[in-house]
Design a protein around this motif. Structure first.
Motif, mmCIF file in Angstrom:
data_model
loop_
_atom_site.group_PDB
_atom_site.id
_atom_site.type_symbol
_atom_site.label_atom_id
_atom_site.label_comp_id
_atom_site.label_asym_id
_atom_site.label_seq_id
_atom_site.Cartn_x
_atom_site.Cartn_y
_atom_site.Cartn_z
ATOM 1 N N ARG A 1 0.806 -1.226 0.000
ATOM 2 C CA ARG A 1 0.000 0.000 0.000
ATOM 3 C C ARG A 1 0.837 1.273 0.000
ATOM 4 N NH1 ARG A 1 -5.430 -0.620 2.522
ATOM 5 N NH2 ARG A 1 -6.148 -2.581 1.679
ATOM 6 N N ILE A 2 2.146 1.168 0.247
ATOM 7 C CA ILE A 2 2.984 2.372 0.280
ATOM 8 C C ILE A 2 4.114 2.227 -0.740
ATOM 9 C CG2 ILE A 2 2.439 2.935 2.681
ATOM 10 C CD1 ILE A 2 5.136 1.761 3.490
ATOM 11 N N ASN A 3 4.781 3.326 -1.016
ATOM 12 C CA ASN A 3 5.866 3.358 -1.980
ATOM 13 C C ASN A 3 6.944 2.331 -1.603
ATOM 14 O OD1 ASN A 3 8.005 4.093 -3.648
ATOM 15 N ND2 ASN A 3 7.427 6.257 -3.566
ATOM 16 N N ALA A 4 7.444 1.587 -2.570
ATOM 17 C CA ALA A 4 8.445 0.540 -2.310
ATOM 18 C C ALA A 4 9.713 1.115 -1.679
ATOM 19 C CB ALA A 4 8.787 -0.192 -3.598
ATOM 20 N N SER A 5 10.078 2.344 -2.042
ATOM 21 C CA SER A 5 11.291 2.937 -1.477
ATOM 22 C C SER A 5 11.122 3.260 0.009
ATOM 23 C CB SER A 5 11.666 4.210 -2.238
ATOM 24 O OG SER A 5 10.634 5.167 -2.096
#
Length: 136
Positions: free
Chosen positions: A30-34
């Motif tokens: 659900r959140i940015n991979a970085s």
């Protein structure tokens, strides 16, 4: 936890897959991979929520619906019954996931686990000898 908390069934749910950098958005991240962390556990997420002073309950008998092999989830309560936030810095589930993903790599149980793995991979890469077949 005290008995004055609102209905447990209405708490927000966070599955570890939501903040797992190894998963794709299609798989449930659900959140940015970085900003996500590598393979978090529900125990680590629960500890991070406690550190952030947010009421939480770890459910180890539940699985992620899209991938039933992903066991465990954490229920969290962001707001009191009067609508005020438990932690003023965290006003949404997304903000909580970002905060938890930031804390999980620094989790005390995780720091110990990674040390032996890094030494094993370093020694496993050094190869001695020529290789190939012996001549007769």
């Amino acid at each position: 936890m005290d008995g004055g908390l609102p209905n447990f069934k209405r708490w927000n749910i966070i599955y570890p897959i939501y903040i797992n950098s190894k998963k794709t958005i299609a798989e449930g991240r659900r959140i940015n991979a970085s900003k996500a962390c590598e393979n978090p556990t529900c125990i680590e997420i629960g500890d991070c929520c406690k550190h952030l002073k947010i009421p939480c309950a770890i459910e180890l008998d539940k699985a992620y619906p899209r991938d039933f092999m992903q066991i465990g989830r954490v229920r969290v309560l962001l707001k009191r019954e009067d609508g005020s936030l438990y932690n003023p810095a965290i006003s949404s589930k997304k903000q909580l996931m970002l905060q938890v993903a930031e804390f999980v790599p620094r989790h005390p149980g995780r720091v110990k686990k990674q040390e032996p793995a890094s030494t094993a991979s370093a020694s496993g890469t050094s190869k001695s000898g020529k290789g190939g077949r012996k001549k007769k």
